[in-house]
Scaffold this active site. Structure first.
Site, PDB file in Angstrom:
ATOM      1  N   GLY A  39       0.706  -1.176   0.031  1.00 29.38           N
ATOM      2  CA  GLY A  39       0.189  -0.116  -0.036  1.00 29.38           C
ATOM      3  C   GLY A  39       0.744   1.461  -0.051  1.00 29.38           C
ATOM      4  N   GLU A  89       4.393  -6.250   1.652  1.00 23.62           N
ATOM      5  CA  GLU A  89       3.734  -6.642   0.260  1.00 23.62           C
ATOM      6  C   GLU A  89       3.697  -5.384  -0.402  1.00 23.62           C
ATOM      7  OE1 GLU A  89      -0.004  -8.131   1.484  1.00 23.62           O
ATOM      8  OE2 GLU A  89       0.928  -9.864   2.656  1.00 23.62           O
ATOM      9  N   PRO A  90       4.845  -4.905  -1.142  1.00 23.46           N
ATOM     10  CA  PRO A  90       4.797  -3.747  -1.852  1.00 23.46           C
ATOM     11  C   PRO A  90       4.278  -4.241  -3.195  1.00 23.46           C
ATOM     12  CG  PRO A  90       7.031  -4.238  -1.546  1.00 23.46           C
ATOM     13  CD  PRO A  90       6.371  -5.336  -0.556  1.00 23.46           C
ATOM     14  N   GLY A  91       3.578  -3.583  -3.923  1.00 25.97           N
ATOM     15  CA  GLY A  91       3.351  -3.698  -5.620  1.00 25.97           C
ATOM     16  C   GLY A  91       3.550  -2.499  -6.185  1.00 25.97           C
ATOM     17  N   ARG A  92       2.795  -1.498  -5.952  1.00 28.87           N
ATOM     18  CA  ARG A  92       3.009  -0.058  -6.663  1.00 28.87           C
ATOM     19  C   ARG A  92       4.064   0.628  -6.370  1.00 28.87           C
ATOM     20  NH1 ARG A  92      -2.023   2.799  -7.470  1.00 28.87           N
ATOM     21  NH2 ARG A  92      -2.936   1.302  -6.076  1.00 28.87           N
ATOM     22  N   TYR A 114     -10.888   4.770 -11.625  1.00 32.87           N
ATOM     23  CA  TYR A 114     -10.339   5.683 -10.534  1.00 32.87           C
ATOM     24  C   TYR A 114     -10.517   7.263 -10.530  1.00 32.87           C
ATOM     25  CZ  TYR A 114      -8.200   1.096  -9.129  1.00 32.87           C
ATOM     26  OH  TYR A 114      -7.855  -0.150  -8.574  1.00 32.87           O
ATOM     27  N   CYS A 120     -15.405   2.465 -27.488  1.00 35.65           N
ATOM     28  CA  CYS A 120     -16.736   3.076 -27.514  1.00 35.65           C
ATOM     29  C   CYS A 120     -17.324   3.251 -26.101  1.00 35.65           C
ATOM     30  CB  CYS A 120     -17.711   2.368 -28.362  1.00 35.65           C
ATOM     31  SG  CYS A 120     -16.901   2.180 -30.145  1.00 35.65           S
ATOM     32  N   GLU A 121     -16.566   4.094 -25.124  1.00 35.86           N
ATOM     33  CA  GLU A 121     -16.912   4.657 -24.132  1.00 35.86           C
ATOM     34  C   GLU A 121     -16.640   5.919 -23.647  1.00 35.86           C
ATOM     35  OE1 GLU A 121     -18.699   2.633 -21.734  1.00 35.86           O
ATOM     36  OE2 GLU A 121     -18.525   0.689 -22.726  1.00 35.86           O
ATOM     37  N   TYR A 123      -0.956  -1.918 -11.928  1.00 34.08           N
ATOM     38  CA  TYR A 123      -2.142  -1.983 -12.157  1.00 34.08           C
ATOM     39  C   TYR A 123      -2.446  -1.528 -13.454  1.00 34.08           C
ATOM     40  CZ  TYR A 123      -1.794  -2.920  -7.388  1.00 34.08           C
ATOM     41  OH  TYR A 123      -1.550  -3.448  -6.123  1.00 34.08           O
TER      42      TYR A 123
HETATM   43  C1  PLP Z   1      -3.038  -5.393  -3.578  1.00 30.24           C
HETATM   44  C2  PLP Z   1      -2.518  -5.749  -2.441  1.00 30.24           C
HETATM   45  C3  PLP Z   1      -1.134  -5.462  -1.977  1.00 30.24           C
HETATM   46  C4  PLP Z   1      -0.457  -4.400  -2.832  1.00 30.24           C
HETATM   47  O1  PLP Z   1      -0.996  -3.158  -2.726  1.00 30.24           O
HETATM   48  P1  PLP Z   1       0.030  -1.925  -3.325  1.00 30.24           P
HETATM   49  O2  PLP Z   1      -0.730  -0.899  -2.990  1.00 30.24           O
HETATM   50  O3  PLP Z   1       0.251  -2.101  -4.799  1.00 30.24           O
HETATM   51  O4  PLP Z   1       1.171  -1.962  -2.696  1.00 30.24           O
HETATM   52  C5  PLP Z   1      -0.434  -6.052  -0.873  1.00 30.24           C
HETATM   53  N1  PLP Z   1      -1.354  -6.916  -0.108  1.00 30.24           N
HETATM   54  C6  PLP Z   1      -2.397  -7.114  -0.163  1.00 30.24           C
HETATM   55  C7  PLP Z   1      -3.025  -8.279   0.548  1.00 30.24           C
HETATM   56  C8  PLP Z   1      -3.301  -6.657  -1.352  1.00 30.24           C
HETATM   57  O5  PLP Z   1      -4.340  -7.105  -1.787  1.00 30.24           O
END
Ligand code: PLP
Length: 401
Positions: free
Chosen positions: A225, A259-262, A302, A327-328, A356
């Site tokens: 997050g 758990e980094p994604g973004r 979003y 077409c939106e 994403y």
């Molecule tokens: C989506 C998600 C993440 C990653 O979120 P980011 O905002 O991309 O860092 C981590 N943990 C869980 C459980 C998620 O659902």
């Protein structure tokens, strides 16, 4: 500097481009911030699940946070060791739980009491002890977009503190469950540290309560997050983030999972698209590009902001919307943005498209999804080919009567 014109010539548009060196920098900065403790950075695969991206993170030492068995398979294929893979999500199917247990991943993150029952039954069938954690919903407002807020009781994610306690006691008394971790994830694109710290305090207190009844957890999973800069956001400093978390864990000897994604992928990614036409409807100027909401959904979903850059263009500036061919009316990348005048085939780069982006893509309007390219140490390479019409109809063709 990325040579976007050259990449457009070589791979055509629309095109996703990922700077692997930037992903490495982000990974290393977070890893360094947590150096005072044992920590696993489990990459949130859903943010960008391209196998080469996941493999790149595997080589850096990352684990994986997966939300479907498909993602678990991707993580394993890309070389992430099974003991660094965790499996989360509110709706895991029986076959997914079974396969995750057979794959012997680090733990399954439970999101309800009912799911605990399923996992226990399946573990019993397999005659094993399933390592589990419980996702706690600490009821903290993360102050982010409502669609990406997950840590309030009004959200579908996790369980409240009392339920969590009950689940840990059940797990402790079960022959087929082994409670090893605790988890929270309050939302995405977080730009304030305080809600995360408050959540960590609540969850760490629960860990201490559980210790009192002889439940010793090894993994303190703080979710992902961490927000990134799309525009002029003030983001969380990784060191302050780590310090805030570590400050809540005094007296607890636990491995941190993050758990980094973004944070790892967003600003390493670019979406490259070509201008096809300009058009003027009354007062309004539209720039029509070859990429669409089926390629990059975030603005439509979003109202997300993405910085737009016109490549090699010194035309006269005026406000315009950048729109795709789908077409939106929701099919746009920017609204009322100051942009130069364009000619046919001019290039536009949409920034911060690494998270994403491709993964939320679709084949809406029977549009094949873009190719994906990696850049590493100045070299570019294809990591997913462009989808063809044949790809799109392959699963239907045999049923034509
Ligand atoms: C989506 C998600 C993440 C990653 O979120 P980011 O905002 O991309 O860092 C981590 N943990 C869980 C459980 C998620 O659902």
């Amino acid at each position: 500097m990325i040579n976007f014109s050259q990449l457009a010539e070589k791979y055509q548009t629309p095109l996703y481009i990922y700077d692997f060196n930037k992903i490495s920098q982000q990974y290393e900065s977070l890893k360094l911030a947590f150096k005072a403790r044992k920590a696993i950075l489990a990459y949130a695969v859903k943010s960008n699940s391209n196998l080469s991206v996941v493999k790149h993170l595997a080589k850096l030492g990352a684990g994986a946070d997966c939300v479907s068995i498909g993602e678990v398979r991707r993580a394993l294929m890309a070389g992430i060791p099974r003991y660094k893979i965790i499996f989360s999500g509110v709706g895991k199917q029986d076959h997914e739980i079974k396969e995750a247990l057979e794959s012997d991943i680090l733990f399954i993150n439970l999101e309800s009491e009912a799911e605990l029952g399923r996992v226990e039954m399946i573990a019993e069938d397999l005659n094993i002890k399933a390592r589990i954690s419980v996702r706690v919903n600490p009821n903290i407002d993360p102050k982010t977009h409502p669609y990406i807020s997950t840590g309030l009781h009004g959200n579908k994610f996790g369980v409240d503190l009392n339920m969590a306690k009950r689940m840990y006691l059940k797990a402790k008394n079960s022959e087929h469950l082994d409670p090893v971790g605790i988890h929270f994830h309050i939302g995405s694109q977080l730009t304030e540290l305080e809600p995360i710290r408050e959540a960590a305090v609540i969850v760490a207190d629960l860990v201490r309560t559980l210790q009192a009844v002889d439940i010793e957890l090894k993994f303190f999973d703080i979710g992902g997050g961490i927000g990134v800069k799309y525009d002029d956001e003030v983001t969380i400093d990784p060191n302050e983030y780590a310090q805030a978390i570590l400050g809540t864990l005094t007296g607890l000897d636990m491995t941190i999972m993050c758990e980094p994604g973004r944070f790892l992928t967003a600003n390493a990614g670019y979406f490259l698209t070509r201008v096809m036409y300009e058009k003027q409807n009354d007062e309004k100027r539209f720039v029509i590009v070859d990429g669409g909401m089926n390629d990059l959904l975030r603005p439509a979903l979003y109202s997300a902001y993405h910085k737009i850059e016109a490549i090699d263009n010194d035309g006269e500036i005026s406000p315009a919307d950048i729109v795709g061919p789908v077409c939106e009316s929701g099919d746009f990348f920017a609204k009322d943005t100051q942009l130069p005048s364009f000619n046919h085939n001019d290039l536009i780069v949409v920034h911060s498209a690494g998270a994403y982006g491709f993964g939320m893509g679709s084949n809406y309007n029977t549009r094949g999804r873009s190719a994906e390219v990696a850049i590493e140490d100045g070299n570019d390479r294809l990591i997913r080919r462009r989808e063809t019409f044949e790809d799109l109809v392959a699963l239907e063709e045999e049923f034509l009567k």
